[in-house]
Scaffold this motif. Structure first.
Motif, PDB file in Angstrom:
ATOM      1  N   THR A  57     -10.150  -7.674 -40.052  1.00 17.19           N
ATOM      2  CA  THR A  57     -10.532  -8.538 -41.173  1.00 17.19           C
ATOM      3  C   THR A  57      -9.529  -9.668 -41.249  1.00 17.19           C
ATOM      4  N   TRP A  77     -17.505 -13.618 -47.647  1.00 19.08           N
ATOM      5  CA  TRP A  77     -16.153 -13.900 -48.135  1.00 19.08           C
ATOM      6  C   TRP A  77     -16.018 -13.421 -49.569  1.00 19.08           C
ATOM      7  N   ARG A 120       3.498 -14.926 -49.017  1.00 18.98           N
ATOM      8  CA  ARG A 120       3.195 -13.599 -49.551  1.00 18.98           C
ATOM      9  C   ARG A 120       4.446 -12.730 -49.522  1.00 18.98           C
ATOM     10  N   ASN A 164      -0.706  -5.151 -38.198  1.00 20.35           N
ATOM     11  CA  ASN A 164      -0.983  -6.487 -38.736  1.00 20.35           C
ATOM     12  C   ASN A 164      -0.608  -7.572 -37.739  1.00 20.35           C
ATOM     13  N   THR A 167     -15.460  -9.997 -45.983  1.00 16.18           N
ATOM     14  CA  THR A 167     -15.923  -8.784 -46.663  1.00 16.18           C
ATOM     15  C   THR A 167     -16.355  -7.693 -45.696  1.00 16.18           C
ATOM     16  N   ALA A 215     -10.679 -13.189 -48.360  1.00 17.30           N
ATOM     17  CA  ALA A 215     -10.775 -12.343 -47.174  1.00 17.30           C
ATOM     18  C   ALA A 215     -12.222 -12.163 -46.780  1.00 17.30           C
ATOM     19  N   HIS A 238      -7.535 -12.551 -43.649  1.00 20.32           N
ATOM     20  CA  HIS A 238      -7.053 -12.756 -45.014  1.00 20.32           C
ATOM     21  C   HIS A 238      -6.272 -14.072 -45.089  1.00 20.32           C
ATOM     22  N   GLU A 286      -5.696 -13.803 -52.727  1.00 20.29           N
ATOM     23  CA  GLU A 286      -6.136 -14.085 -51.372  1.00 20.29           C
ATOM     24  C   GLU A 286      -7.643 -14.288 -51.337  1.00 20.29           C
ATOM     25  N   GLN A 320      -5.876  -7.989 -40.294  1.00 20.76           N
ATOM     26  CA  GLN A 320      -5.659  -6.555 -40.372  1.00 20.76           C
ATOM     27  C   GLN A 320      -6.555  -5.847 -39.366  1.00 20.76           C
TER      28      GLN A 320
END
Length: 679
Positions: free
Chosen positions: A368, A262, A376, A339, A295, A293, A370, A291, A326
């Motif tokens: 990934t 993370w 947002r 997305n 890694t 997310a 987020h 954010e 994503q």
């Protein structure tokens, strides 16, 4: 403290330049300079480089047949040649010849540099000592013939670099000046002393350089262009024997933590849904979307349906927050219109939420995750805090959580800190070993930061200052850095400058940060700037850097006896009657600063910036202040509203000028170095 020493020091620092050197040169030029010639066309005179020649200053009364200079080997020595035409002179050219001595040794003409002295218009004086008017400051190279108007002074700044290999003795040569219908030759006599200045200066220094402003004012796009032009600034600084504060700004160490999945947020035990830890994410930036997310890319099977579930708590009831997945193709490239994202409503109590996602296309092979603590949007204006726990991403009907550490139960023992020094070493070898810079700010991740106005506690890859986990991670990280500096021969040149000008109430915060560094890497040098120095904080730094008007000789003597370094700095303060860096003060000020440093055994000097050309607080939106037209440095930050144009002082934070004289009108990139100034 010894009151006699204090009074004596303040007399020297505050009064010397006024008592000995007189008032600003705004009409009293007859007490310096030497008349060489005065004919029907032009008066010609010269002066040392420690004076500012005002445009309307009178021709000096003292006379001389030649320019007289004295210098050591490996020294730059400057003087000014001033023309005051009685009629306009066109196409003036200046040419320096070689200097020779009786024994036949030669200092080549190539060792001369000829610059034009230009003027900036001071409208708002810095203080009571300054006055409105045109002041000499920029020194652009003389690259083409000049046109000189009548009845005002036109100085030219001429510098000779005495080679380190020169032979001591008395040298002579000629400086030729030629314009349409007029020409003169000026004899130059130079005495070279029988010693050489060292290649590396004894005094250490820190002059801030902002690559971001270089990018703006040179109209650069790529990072390679920025590195090339910034290197020209650093090379110019090396000629003046001063060091940039942060030569590693464009060449950072790359820090990573193996075993951590993370980035963003803080692992915390303050409030959890289950287990010992949750992930706290705070967005306190009104211009960015903060954010946390994953890694690493998470492999997915497009033939399966997936769910993302989590537990969450928000600081405010009914706080909106966002979760995003994503998607990436088989080449690991982002698929920007794939997305999976939604907005959720949080609660002050722990609850559960789920992101239901439409099926993945067959081209999707990785994702990934987020987490955003607030709504947002494009502007990033929303702020707030949220806690996440038990984040689970799994195929429907399967129990395997595809997100490592989704429960955030992370311990330092399971992690390995890695530091890639590849780029860092390129800069170190180029600027420390090559150009000989003897001091640099060591950029470190994870430390606290701040000044007397605002403070921020440290976070290192999810571990917060004040926890045992943070201390363990910082020890791993700083130990690697310390060992690398020592192996490269750079340990001792570094200083960690993480807090600026603390007030007394900031001392506990500063002490805590200094102790973090010392516990983790006791050989690394700690540094602090002080605008109201006190004994309650000086014991936790190896370098104390005090504003020039607050220096105390007794404290300096005591600390240097204990092996500490003492530096001084000037900035927007102090103003008159102290020595200063301002354009509308005397030129001798900067030399006096080094004299005082020698007298009191100070080891370094600091100026917060050398290219502070624009204040985003003072300037209109998308407009760059032009330092060629407005010498005032305007304040920025510290809670000032946009549009407030309070002045720090003329020339504060500016020792270079950008070569582009019209930064708002010009859009062409400028791949040139800076224009220096008299100061």
């Amino acid at each position: 403290m010894n009151s006699f020493h204090k009074k004596a020091f303040h007399f020297i620092a505050a009064s010397l330049f006024m008592v000995i050197y007189g008032a600003p040169r705004d009409g009293h030029a007859d007490d310096f300079g030497y008349l060489l010639n005065d004919d029907n066309d032009c008066a010609l005179w010269w002066a040392e480089g420690a004076y500012k020649v005002m445009q309307q200053g009178p021709v000096p009364l003292a006379k001389s047949k030649s320019v007289h200079l004295k210098a050591a080997m490996n020294e730059f020595e400057s003087f000014q040649v001033v023309l005051r035409p009685h009629r306009s002179l066109e196409h003036l050219r200046i040419e320096a010849g070689s200097l020779t001595c009786q024994s036949g040794h030669v200092i080549p003409a190539a060792q001369f540099t000829i610059r034009t002295v230009e003027y900036v218009h001071v409208i708002r004086p810095t203080d009571y000592y300054g006055k409105p008017g045109w002041y000499p400051d920029p020194l652009p190279l003389m690259t083409k013939p000049a046109s000189l108007s009548a009845n005002q002074n036109h100085p030219f700044w001429i510098t000779v670099k005495v080679p380190e290999s020169a032979v001591a003795g008395k040298y002579s040569g000629i400086l030729k000046l030629k314009a349409d219908g007029w020409e003169k030759s000026i004899p130059i006599e130079l005495e070279v002393w029988n010693f050489a200045l060292p290649g590396k200066p004894a005094i250490r220094s820190a002059f801030g350089i902002s690559p971001d402003r270089i990018r703006q004012y040179h109209h650069l796009t790529g990072d390679d262009e920025l590195k090339t032009v910034t290197d020209l600034y650093y090379r110019a600084m090396s000629e003046y024997k001063i060091a940039p504060t942060s030569p590693f700004r464009l060449y950072p160490m790359k820090v990573s933590v193996e075993g951590l999945f993370w980035k963003g947020g803080i692992f915390t035990s303050d409030t959890v849904f289950a287990g010992q830890k949750a992930l706290k994410i705070t967005d306190n930036d009104a211009e960015e979307n903060i954010e946390a997310a994953t890694t690493k890319l998470i492999p997915v099977d497009p033939s399966k349906k997936y769910l993302l579930r989590w537990n969450v708590r928000t600081r405010k009831p009914d706080q909106k927050y966002c979760v995003l997945v994503q998607c990436y193709d088989n080449d690991r490239d982002l698929m920007p219109f794939e997305n999976r994202m939604d907005v959720f409503t949080g609660s002050a109590q722990w609850g559960a939420d789920t992101l239901n996602m439409r099926p993945f296309r067959k081209e999707i092979h990785y994702v990934t995750v987020h987490l955003f603590p607030v709504f947002r949007d494009l502007s990033g204006r929303h702020t707030g805090t949220a806690w996440f726990d038990n984040v689970r991403f799994a195929a429907v009907g399967e129990d395997t959580n595809l997100i490592p550490q989704g429960d955030f139960e992370v311990t330092p023992e399971a992690l390995k800190v890695q530091v890639d020094f590849s780029d860092f070493d390129v800069a170190g070898e180029q600027y420390l070993d090559g150009l000989g810079f003897n001091a640099f700010h060591l950029p470190l991740e994870g430390l606290p930061s701040g000044n007397f106005y605002t403070q921020k506690r440290g976070v290192f890859h999810g571990f917060a200052q004040g926890t045992p986990e943070y201390d363990k991670m910082m020890k791993k990280y700083l130990g690697i850095v310390q060992d690398h500096l020592e192996a490269k021969g750079w340990l001792g040149k570094e200083y960690v400058y993480w807090f600026d000008e603390p007030n007394t109430e900031n001392y506990p915060f500063v002490r805590e940060g200094m102790e973090i560094i010392h516990r983790a890497a006791p050989k690394i040098t700690r540094f602090i700037t002080e605008h109201q120095p006190g004994p309650d904080i000086m014991d936790v730094t190896e370098i104390s850097c005090t504003v020039i008007g607050k220096l105390d000789p007794a404290v300096i003597k005591d600390l240097t006896a204990k092996g500490r370094e003492f530096w001084s700095y000037v900035c927007c303060c102090p103003k008159a009657p102290y020595l200063s860096l301002f354009i509308d003060h005397d030129a001798i000020n900067m030399r006096m600063w080094l004299w005082l440093s020698y007298k009191y055994r100070l080891k370094g000097i600091l100026v917060w910036s050398a290219n502070y050309w624009n204040s985003p607080t003072a300037s209109p939106k998308n407009y760059l202040q032009n330092p060629w037209e407005d010498p005032m440095s305007y304040t920025t930050g510290y809670g000032f509203p946009w549009g407030k144009q309070a002045g720090w002082g003329n020339g504060d934070g500016r020792f270079f000028y950008p070569p582009d004289r019209y930064p708002n009108e010009n859009t062409q990139k400028v791949m040139e170095g800076p224009v220096p100034c008299i100061r």
